[in-house]
Scaffold this active site. Structure first.
Site, PDB file in Angstrom:
ATOM      1  CG  HIS A  68     -71.847 -12.870 -26.433  1.00  0.00           C
ATOM      2  ND1 HIS A  68     -72.614 -11.923 -25.795  1.00  0.00           N
ATOM      3  CD2 HIS A  68     -71.494 -12.310 -27.627  1.00  0.00           C
ATOM      4  CE1 HIS A  68     -72.732 -10.860 -26.567  1.00  0.00           C
ATOM      5  NE2 HIS A  68     -72.061 -11.058 -27.682  1.00  0.00           N
ATOM      6  CG  ASN A 141     -74.945  -6.971 -27.690  1.00  0.00           C
ATOM      7  OD1 ASN A 141     -74.967  -8.130 -27.287  1.00  0.00           O
ATOM      8  ND2 ASN A 141     -74.091  -6.551 -28.597  1.00  0.00           N
TER       9      ASN A 141
HETATM   10 FE1  HDE Z   1     -72.852 -12.112 -31.958  1.00  0.00          FE
HETATM   11  N1  HDE Z   1     -72.024 -13.984 -32.031  1.00  0.00           N
HETATM   12  N2  HDE Z   1     -71.937 -11.673 -33.706  1.00  0.00           N
HETATM   13  N3  HDE Z   1     -73.556 -10.186 -31.875  1.00  0.00           N
HETATM   14  N4  HDE Z   1     -73.755 -12.508 -30.250  1.00  0.00           N
HETATM   15  C1  HDE Z   1     -72.187 -14.931 -31.092  1.00  0.00           C
HETATM   16  O1  HDE Z   1     -72.688 -17.148 -31.606  1.00  0.00           O
HETATM   17  C2  HDE Z   1     -71.371 -12.567 -34.561  1.00  0.00           C
HETATM   18  C3  HDE Z   1     -73.367  -9.217 -32.803  1.00  0.00           C
HETATM   19  C4  HDE Z   1     -74.638 -11.720 -29.567  1.00  0.00           C
HETATM   20  O2  HDE Z   1     -76.061 -16.183 -25.279  1.00  0.00           O
HETATM   21  C5  HDE Z   1     -71.616 -16.251 -31.506  1.00  0.00           C
HETATM   22  O3  HDE Z   1     -73.549 -18.928 -30.540  1.00  0.00           O
HETATM   23  C6  HDE Z   1     -70.985 -11.936 -35.779  1.00  0.00           C
HETATM   24  C7  HDE Z   1     -74.287  -8.125 -32.601  1.00  0.00           C
HETATM   25  C8  HDE Z   1     -75.078 -12.385 -28.366  1.00  0.00           C
HETATM   26  O4  HDE Z   1     -75.467 -17.771 -26.659  1.00  0.00           O
HETATM   27  C9  HDE Z   1     -71.082 -15.982 -32.917  1.00  0.00           C
HETATM   28  C10 HDE Z   1     -71.323 -10.612 -35.642  1.00  0.00           C
HETATM   29  C11 HDE Z   1     -75.021  -8.472 -31.512  1.00  0.00           C
HETATM   30  C12 HDE Z   1     -74.432 -13.612 -28.366  1.00  0.00           C
HETATM   31  C13 HDE Z   1     -71.431 -14.529 -33.109  1.00  0.00           C
HETATM   32  C14 HDE Z   1     -71.924 -10.461 -34.336  1.00  0.00           C
HETATM   33  C15 HDE Z   1     -74.558  -9.759 -31.064  1.00  0.00           C
HETATM   34  C16 HDE Z   1     -73.616 -13.669 -29.560  1.00  0.00           C
HETATM   35  C17 HDE Z   1     -70.682 -16.886 -30.536  1.00  0.00           C
HETATM   36  C18 HDE Z   1     -71.125  -9.477 -36.626  1.00  0.00           C
HETATM   37  C19 HDE Z   1     -76.116  -7.656 -30.818  1.00  0.00           C
HETATM   38  C20 HDE Z   1     -74.510 -14.683 -27.301  1.00  0.00           C
HETATM   39  C21 HDE Z   1     -71.420 -18.080 -29.980  1.00  0.00           C
HETATM   40  C22 HDE Z   1     -71.594  -9.763 -37.918  1.00  0.00           C
HETATM   41  C23 HDE Z   1     -77.262  -7.401 -31.667  1.00  0.00           C
HETATM   42  C24 HDE Z   1     -75.666 -15.609 -27.519  1.00  0.00           C
HETATM   43  C25 HDE Z   1     -72.664 -18.125 -30.689  1.00  0.00           C
HETATM   44  C26 HDE Z   1     -75.741 -16.606 -26.392  1.00  0.00           C
HETATM   45  C27 HDE Z   1     -72.838 -14.769 -29.924  1.00  0.00           C
HETATM   46  C28 HDE Z   1     -71.157 -13.901 -34.260  1.00  0.00           C
HETATM   47  C29 HDE Z   1     -72.358  -9.202 -33.830  1.00  0.00           C
HETATM   48  C30 HDE Z   1     -75.115 -10.396 -29.916  1.00  0.00           C
HETATM   49  C31 HDE Z   1     -69.649 -16.303 -33.177  1.00  0.00           C
HETATM   50  C32 HDE Z   1     -70.318 -12.612 -36.955  1.00  0.00           C
HETATM   51  C33 HDE Z   1     -74.417  -6.871 -33.459  1.00  0.00           C
HETATM   52  C34 HDE Z   1     -76.036 -11.838 -27.313  1.00  0.00           C
HETATM   53  O5  HDE Z   1     -71.757 -16.761 -33.855  1.00  0.00           O
END
Ligand code: HDE
Length: 631
Positions: A68, A141
């Site tokens: 993202h 999402n």
């Molecule tokens: Fe994320 N995800 N994600 N994700 N995600 C990040 O956090 C992560 C997942 C989502 O505009 C990171 O600050 C793991 C689902 C959005 O700043 C990180 C897993 C959904 C955004 C991270 C998921 C999301 C992130 C990268 C599986 C929808 C952007 C930078 C366990 C419900 C937020 C940060 C923004 C961002 C980890 C799965 C949505 C690395 C470990 C499911 C919208 O922490």
């Protein structure tokens, strides 16, 4: 509408008016020349003004988000329609008089910070509510399901979809070997892959896509009663997408297409609006479905559990500074407030750890919550101290608890004060590194998704698979994917197989009785000309009366327009906004041509090819009506 967050952030703003100073506040009268011994002589080390300027510049970049990375933000407010106190003790959801400031960041997932907006990808939809009880982040999402069921696999998924490690290609695209290798070896990805191949992966605008919390959460009321909940965002303009060919061309013509659309809409004073939707499930019904409600690769069909629209999110203010706000905002699904709680979804549990952890390297230390965009509006008080970039000056002699020296302040919240209390649940089970058998069905919901699509959506999905797999060099992977699709639907597998020159293996249909969820299709999306953008092509001798008629009618239906001509010189004294060199049909929702030049004809043909309305002299009313019936 008032926005308390923006008001408190005023104090952090730096006005550009006044003399330049160093970071120590010392006035500077020359910021162009370094200090030298003689005009052509060596630069002197004592030039602290030069050294400070270069040092700061050298450290301007921070690591981009691991996923993202490319995002666009906006401020706004949220207000619930009717009190939901029967469901939750969260004040911002139970008191309809409360206007809660929010910051929203929309994003793509795979690409780097500078990648194009219109790539085929999931979009992030992250909302930070600055509530009176603390910050609540709904980090969702634009698709209701996720690729994997367990956080343990997230690094593998991301490594597979990101550019390949040996040559860092391709940028912001899933159409390559490692992604599809992961997919064919991980059947749980099938449902989200179907969404990813659908038009949902190419939103026309951030204002025209849905948002989903994905996981099942819980709402808890003041009596301690709980309900399962899925969160939705429903755009008031409904869901609309680009065609793949358009999306690809836009990536070259205007890589900032979605960002520009959001920024310009808000700048022009038009609010961006979504309704918060809730699907509520009584815990007594937890096991009544043919899917596990804790499985993030499954959605709750709206026909089974309806979406109640309970409040409105209005985005109405652009960030003042992209870096300070959109780049430094730190979302975390663990940021919740009393009245909302987690579930045992193993994907969610991993996220509760990962987001705070990632900020430590991205924002450089444990005090990132003190950045203006991350700071809660309510008071923050505890015994955590020091650390890199500490901005607060704590007043007390003590930093421990319990204490007698400071009358035990800060104190654990009293019963009458707001505090978070975890749901009391009985937990038991053997230690096991594995999955519940109830998570094992990977094909029924992809089949339901396919069955719910109308003809153009099905064709889009087939074309998308053919493109993506066509870019995958490994034939074995292509064959495995076509075989996998045979578990979803024989027709889908055959059509993709035909495109790739492969025969699908024989497979049992996922659903003996095909299921369908009409709400999943975009076919019946609300049609409206509101905020649609039209190119009006003009050339000398054009009919000014008709132009007036056209622009008046477009304005009446809320559409926007730009005048395009061969050059920026006024045409018959009418000012022009774009030329054929800067404009392209893919950047508009329709075209009205008063011009019959070769360039204009090409513009019109391309518009037709992308199934968008075209108008020509004499056809103003028909054109405006067609625009309102657009995609
Ligand atoms: Fe994320 N995800 N994600 N994700 N995600 C990040 O956090 C992560 C997942 C989502 O505009 C990171 O600050 C793991 C689902 C959005 O700043 C990180 C897993 C959904 C955004 C991270 C998921 C999301 C992130 C990268 C599986 C929808 C952007 C930078 C366990 C419900 C937020 C940060 C923004 C961002 C980890 C799965 C949505 C690395 C470990 C499911 C919208 O922490």
């Amino acid at each position: 509408m008032q926005n308390q967050k923006l008001q408190t952030m005023q104090a952090d703003k730096i006005s550009p008016a006044g003399p330049i100073t160093t970071n120590q506040g010392v006035g500077v009268n020359d910021t162009d020349n370094s200090l030298k011994a003689g005009g052509r002589g060596p630069t002197l080390l004592q030039d602290f003004i030069l050294r400070e300027k270069l040092t700061h510049f050298d450290h301007e970049r921070i690591p981009e988000r691991v996923v993202h990375a490319r995002g666009s933000g906006a401020h706004g407010v949220f207000q619930v329609y009717d009190g939901l106190g029967h469901l939750t003790k969260a004040h911002f959801l139970s008191d309809p008089s409360l206007i809660t400031p929010v910051f929203v960041r929309f994003s793509t997932v795979a690409g780097s910070r500078g990648s194009a907006d219109t790539v085929r990808d999931v979009r992030g939809f992250a909302v930070k509510f600055y509530t009176q009880q603390g910050n609540y982040d709904l980090v969702g999402n634009n698709m209701p399901v996720f690729f994997i069921q367990d956080a343990m696999k997230f690094p593998d998924l991301v490594h597979a979809v990101k550019p390949e490690p040996h040559n860092e290609m391709p940028q912001a695209a899933s159409a390559h070997d490692t992604f599809w290798d992961f997919v064919v070896n991980t059947p749980e990805t099938m449902h989200t892959v179907m969404w990813l191949m659908s038009p949902r992966a190419l939103p026309r605008s951030f204002r025209m896509m849905e948002g989903f919390g994905v996981h099942t959460f819980q709402l808890v009321n003041a009596k301690g009663e709980r309900k399962f909940v899925k969160f939705h965002w429903k755009p008031l303009l409904d869901v609309h997408s680009l065609e793949w060919d358009e999306a690809q061309q836009i990536a070259g013509k205007d890589a900032d297409f979605n960002r520009r659309d959001l920024f310009n809409t808000i700048e022009s004073g038009v609010p961006v609006e979504f309704e918060l939707g809730l699907q509520i499930l009584d815990p007594a019904d937890e096991f009544k479905f043919d899917f596990d409600i804790l499985d993030p690769t499954k959605l709750w069909p709206e026909e089974l559990i309806s979406v109640q629209r309970v409040g409105k999110l209005t985005l109405n203010q652009n960030p003042t500074n992209f870096f300070a706000e959109t780049e430094q905002v730190a979302f975390c699904p663990a940021n919740i407030v009393p009245g909302i709680d987690f579930t045992n979804d193993p994907l969610l549990q991993g996220r509760l750890f990962s987001y705070l952890d990632t900020q430590l390297s991205r924002l450089g230390g444990p005090n990132f919550q003190q950045l203006p965009i991350n700071r809660p509006l309510c008071s923050v008080r505890n015994n955590q101290r020091d650390g890199l970039h500490q901005m607060h000056i704590h007043e007390s002699k003590t930093a421990h608890s319990p204490n007698g020296l400071s009358q035990n302040e800060p104190h654990p919240a009293h019963a009458h004060e707001s505090f978070f209390e975890h749901l009391q649940e009985k937990l038991e089970g053997m230690t096991v590194r594995g999955r519940s058998a109830s998570f094992a069905d990977h094909f029924s919901q992809p089949a339901m998704f396919w069955n719910s699509m109308c003809a153009f959506e099905q064709q889009h999905i087939v074309d998308a698979f053919c493109f993506e797999l066509g870019k995958c060099n490994n034939k074995d992977t292509r064959q495995k994917l076509v075989d996998m699709l045979a578990h979803v639907h024989a027709d889908l597998a055959k059509r993709v197989g035909d495109g790739l020159g492969l025969k699908p293996a024989k497979a049992k249909a996922a659903q003996p009785k095909p299921k369908c969820s009409p709400a999943l299709s975009m076919e019946h999306s609300l049609k409206s000309a509101q905020t649609r953008k039209v190119a009006i092509l003009i050339a000398p001798g054009f009919d000014k009366g008709q132009l007036d008629q056209l622009t008046q009618q477009l304005t009446q239906v809320g559409a926007l327009y730009e005048l395009v001509a061969g050059s920026l010189a006024p045409v018959d004294k009418v000012e022009v906004g774009q030329t054929f060199a800067t404009a392209s049909s893919v950047l508009y929702d329709g075209v009205f041509a008063f011009d019959e030049s070769a360039e204009a004809i090409r513009f019109v043909e391309q518009t037709r090819m992308h199934h968008k309305p075209v108008g020509q002299s004499g056809g103003v009313a028909d054109f405006v009506a067609a625009l309102a019936q657009g995609r």
